[in-house]
Scaffold this active site. Structure first.
Site, PDB file in Angstrom:
ATOM      1  N   SER A 109       1.337   3.040  -2.576  1.00 49.82           N
ATOM      2  CA  SER A 109       0.943   4.165  -3.589  1.00 49.82           C
ATOM      3  C   SER A 109       0.407   5.236  -3.090  1.00 49.82           C
ATOM      4  O   SER A 109       0.426   6.245  -3.554  1.00 49.82           O
ATOM      5  CB  SER A 109      -0.147   3.372  -4.403  1.00 49.82           C
ATOM      6  OG  SER A 109      -1.063   2.794  -3.722  1.00 49.82           O
TER       7      SER A 109
ATOM      8  N   TYR B 124     -11.805  -4.139  12.914  1.00 52.84           N
ATOM      9  CA  TYR B 124     -10.651  -3.400  12.476  1.00 52.84           C
ATOM     10  C   TYR B 124      -9.709  -3.547  13.440  1.00 52.84           C
ATOM     11  O   TYR B 124      -8.398  -3.812  13.342  1.00 52.84           O
ATOM     12  CB  TYR B 124     -11.025  -1.865  12.000  1.00 52.84           C
ATOM     13  CG  TYR B 124      -9.783  -1.490  11.662  1.00 52.84           C
ATOM     14  CD1 TYR B 124      -8.979  -1.420  10.616  1.00 52.84           C
ATOM     15  CD2 TYR B 124      -9.505  -0.108  12.628  1.00 52.84           C
ATOM     16  CE1 TYR B 124      -8.048  -0.594  10.292  1.00 52.84           C
ATOM     17  CE2 TYR B 124      -8.488   0.828  12.315  1.00 52.84           C
ATOM     18  CZ  TYR B 124      -7.707   0.498  11.080  1.00 52.84           C
ATOM     19  OH  TYR B 124      -6.522   1.274  10.813  1.00 52.84           O
TER      20      TYR B 124
ATOM     21  N   ASN C  84      -3.234  -7.660  -3.681  1.00 54.29           N
ATOM     22  CA  ASN C  84      -4.479  -7.427  -2.947  1.00 54.29           C
ATOM     23  C   ASN C  84      -4.195  -8.268  -1.697  1.00 54.29           C
ATOM     24  O   ASN C  84      -3.974  -9.593  -1.733  1.00 54.29           O
ATOM     25  CB  ASN C  84      -5.560  -7.850  -3.605  1.00 54.29           C
ATOM     26  CG  ASN C  84      -7.010  -7.850  -2.777  1.00 54.29           C
ATOM     27  OD1 ASN C  84      -6.629  -7.787  -1.381  1.00 54.29           O
ATOM     28  ND2 ASN C  84      -8.239  -7.687  -3.364  1.00 54.29           N
TER      29      ASN C  84
ATOM     30  N   ASN D 203       1.477  -2.500   5.488  1.00 50.26           N
ATOM     31  CA  ASN D 203       0.928  -1.112   5.683  1.00 50.26           C
ATOM     32  C   ASN D 203      -0.375  -1.235   4.928  1.00 50.26           C
ATOM     33  O   ASN D 203      -1.398  -0.501   5.650  1.00 50.26           O
ATOM     34  CB  ASN D 203       1.897   0.045   4.979  1.00 50.26           C
ATOM     35  CG  ASN D 203       0.791   1.448   4.905  1.00 50.26           C
ATOM     36  OD1 ASN D 203       0.557   2.003   5.723  1.00 50.26           O
ATOM     37  ND2 ASN D 203       0.600   1.572   3.878  1.00 50.26           N
TER      38      ASN D 203
ATOM     39  N   GLY E 120       0.904  -1.259   0.093  1.00 47.57           N
ATOM     40  CA  GLY E 120      -0.146   0.002  -0.088  1.00 47.57           C
ATOM     41  C   GLY E 120       0.893   1.146  -0.178  1.00 47.57           C
ATOM     42  O   GLY E 120       0.560   2.214   0.764  1.00 47.57           O
TER      43      GLY E 120
HETATM   44  N1  LIG Z   1      -5.256   7.307   7.933  1.00 47.23           N
HETATM   45  C1  LIG Z   1      -5.308   6.876   9.404  1.00 47.23           C
HETATM   46  O1  LIG Z   1      -5.911   7.608  10.080  1.00 47.23           O
HETATM   47  C2  LIG Z   1      -4.712   5.757   9.870  1.00 47.23           C
HETATM   48  C3  LIG Z   1      -4.625   5.605  11.374  1.00 47.23           C
HETATM   49  C4  LIG Z   1      -4.005   4.506  12.068  1.00 47.23           C
HETATM   50  C5  LIG Z   1      -3.619   3.446  11.177  1.00 47.23           C
HETATM   51  N2  LIG Z   1      -3.745   3.526   9.820  1.00 47.23           N
HETATM   52  C6  LIG Z   1      -3.302   2.479   8.916  1.00 47.23           C
HETATM   53  O2  LIG Z   1      -2.289   2.873   8.120  1.00 47.23           O
HETATM   54  C7  LIG Z   1      -2.450   2.056   6.872  1.00 47.23           C
HETATM   55  C8  LIG Z   1      -2.365   2.893   5.587  1.00 47.23           C
HETATM   56  O3  LIG Z   1      -3.713   3.869   5.861  1.00 47.23           O
HETATM   57  P1  LIG Z   1      -3.766   4.946   5.026  1.00 47.23           P
HETATM   58  O4  LIG Z   1      -4.514   6.088   5.741  1.00 47.23           O
HETATM   59  O5  LIG Z   1      -2.482   5.482   4.231  1.00 47.23           O
HETATM   60  O6  LIG Z   1      -4.836   4.547   3.731  1.00 47.23           O
HETATM   61  P2  LIG Z   1      -5.127   5.052   2.165  1.00 47.23           P
HETATM   62  O7  LIG Z   1      -4.654   6.440   2.125  1.00 47.23           O
HETATM   63  O8  LIG Z   1      -6.469   4.828   2.043  1.00 47.23           O
HETATM   64  O9  LIG Z   1      -4.136   4.242   1.664  1.00 47.23           O
HETATM   65  C9  LIG Z   1      -4.440   2.830   1.450  1.00 47.23           C
HETATM   66  C10 LIG Z   1      -3.260   1.925   0.911  1.00 47.23           C
HETATM   67  O10 LIG Z   1      -3.602   0.741   0.730  1.00 47.23           O
HETATM   68  C11 LIG Z   1      -3.833   0.141  -0.452  1.00 47.23           C
HETATM   69  N3  LIG Z   1      -4.805  -0.950  -0.268  1.00 47.23           N
HETATM   70  C12 LIG Z   1      -6.216  -0.787  -0.035  1.00 47.23           C
HETATM   71  N4  LIG Z   1      -6.821  -1.888   0.020  1.00 47.23           N
HETATM   72  C13 LIG Z   1      -5.940  -2.584  -0.295  1.00 47.23           C
HETATM   73  C14 LIG Z   1      -6.153  -4.245  -0.407  1.00 47.23           C
HETATM   74  N5  LIG Z   1      -7.167  -4.774  -0.399  1.00 47.23           N
HETATM   75  N6  LIG Z   1      -4.775  -4.972  -0.746  1.00 47.23           N
HETATM   76  C15 LIG Z   1      -3.637  -4.316  -0.964  1.00 47.23           C
HETATM   77  N7  LIG Z   1      -3.569  -2.895  -0.864  1.00 47.23           N
HETATM   78  C16 LIG Z   1      -4.590  -2.523  -0.556  1.00 47.23           C
HETATM   79  C17 LIG Z   1      -4.052   1.110  -1.441  1.00 47.23           C
HETATM   80  O11 LIG Z   1      -3.727   0.829  -2.809  1.00 47.23           O
HETATM   81  P3  LIG Z   1      -4.515   1.677  -4.020  1.00 47.23           P
HETATM   82  O12 LIG Z   1      -3.990   2.952  -4.048  1.00 47.23           O
HETATM   83  O13 LIG Z   1      -4.282   0.789  -5.169  1.00 47.23           O
HETATM   84  O14 LIG Z   1      -5.933   1.916  -3.723  1.00 47.23           O
HETATM   85  C18 LIG Z   1      -3.413   2.496  -0.882  1.00 47.23           C
HETATM   86  O15 LIG Z   1      -1.848   2.248  -1.191  1.00 47.23           O
HETATM   87  C19 LIG Z   1      -3.571   0.985   7.072  1.00 47.23           C
HETATM   88  O16 LIG Z   1      -3.190  -0.248   7.489  1.00 47.23           O
HETATM   89  C20 LIG Z   1      -4.479   1.617   8.131  1.00 47.23           C
HETATM   90  O17 LIG Z   1      -5.214   0.813   8.985  1.00 47.23           O
HETATM   91  C21 LIG Z   1      -4.335   4.667   9.157  1.00 47.23           C
END
Ligand SMILES: NC(=O)c1ccc[n+]([C@@H]2O[C@H](COP(=O)([O-])OP(=O)(O)OC[C@H]3O[C@@H](n4cnc5c(N)ncnc54)[C@H](OP(=O)(O)O)[C@@H]3O)[C@@H](O)[C@H]2O)c1
Length: 254
Positions: free
Chosen positions: A14, A159, A63, A96, A12
């Site tokens: 990207s 989650y 995925n 991630n 992830g």
């Molecule tokens: N943002 C927050 O507030 C937050 C807080 C705590 C923890 N987190 C954790 O941090 C991590 C990243 O979150 P983010 O905020 O950066 O999310 P994001 O901006 O939505 O980005 C998600 C990333 O994961 C990829 N992805 C989504 N579904 C997938 C799947 N089924 N298989 C493989 N790749 C997948 C996406 O690829 P595409 O670009 O191709 O869609 C993208 O690169 C996650 O594990 C999340 O639980 C986030």
């Protein structure tokens, strides 16, 4: 065939936090493989940014919820390592990738449960297991969790449970992989402005005020608050940090 430049694989990578992790890892002088699920355009943009930093980068589709495809994924990783990086193995795995799926406990369907568990726990477990033959000794693993394993809000029971399972699995990975010199840690971000869960925090003043009111350093967080911490864990300087949960939340809900 070998290269001295270390290589990190960021799932992830990207968008959002993963993108910032990948860029900061590249700034530390590592080459980077990122994965994307659907947004190849976003992945290509990250590759260009990393190349502008002077490092090698490539993207593969993955995925993380489709465990049956992981063997195929690692055969593509192996080809990529040979063709693009002149390497046989990589050094750091950053688990991630993830999705946000809100679902109140009383209404959670088995389908939603399975999707979240597959992506956030089973996928992380088996991707890491299947990565082991391709991971160099003395490398490292960083699993991304969430502040929601320490404090609770309605709607994220699956989650947060899946992330909690990853936190426990992290300790076991550290225990069982330490004899290869591999350190394994968890980074647990608080809420960060990304597209996660449809985004929205950046434009929601009420939500921002609430976040500030419960955070010791009263501001909202951006990916640049998280990426450098993960990048540090991908260095020899951080080698003695092992089996730790490092919360990166500005001191939320203390
Ligand atoms: N943002 C927050 O507030 C937050 C807080 C705590 C923890 N987190 C954790 O941090 C991590 C990243 O979150 P983010 O905020 O950066 O999310 P994001 O901006 O939505 O980005 C998600 C990333 O994961 C990829 N992805 C989504 N579904 C997938 C799947 N089924 N298989 C493989 N790749 C997948 C996406 O690829 P595409 O670009 O191709 O869609 C993208 O690169 C996650 O594990 C999340 O639980 C986030």
């Amino acid at each position: 065939m070998s290269t001295n430049t270390k290589i990190a694989l960021v799932t992830g990578g990207s968008r959002g936090l993963g993108r910032e992790m990948a860029l900061n890892i590249a700034k530390k002088g590592l080459n980077v493989i990122i994965t994307y699920n659907s947004r190849k355009d976003a992945a290509d943009a990250v590759i260009s940014e990393i190349e502008q930093l002077g490092q090698k980068a490539a993207a593969l589709r993955l995925n993380t919820g489709l465990i049956a495809l992981f063997d195929d994924f690692f055969s593509r990783v192996q080809d990529l390592l040979e063709d693009k990086f002149a390497a046989e193995k990589f050094d750091y795995l950053i688990n991630n990738a993830g999705i946000a799926l809100q679902s109140p406990f009383a209404e959670t369907t088995e389908e939603a449960f399975d999707e979240l568990i597959n992506i956030h726990y089973k996928g992380v477990y088996f991707l890491t297991q299947k990565a082991l033959p391709f991971l160099n000794d003395n490398g490292g693993i960083v699993n991304i969790s969430t502040g929601l394993t320490r404090f609770s809000y309605p709607g994220v029971s699956v989650y947060a449970s899946a992330k909690a399972a990853v936190e426990v699995a992290t300790r076991y990975m550290a225990k069982e992989l330490g004899n290869r010199g591999i350190n394994v840690n968890v980074v647990a971000p608080g809420p960060v402005v990304t597209d996660f869960g449809g985004g929205g925090m950046e434009d929601n003043e009420q939500m921002q005020e609430y976040m500030k009111s419960i955070t010791a350093i009263p501001r909202i967080a951006y990916p640049k608050d998280i990426g450098p911490v993960v990048a540090f864990l991908c260095t020899d300087e951080a080698k003695w940090i092992n089996a730790q949960r490092i919360e990166v939340s500005g001191g939320m809900n203390l």
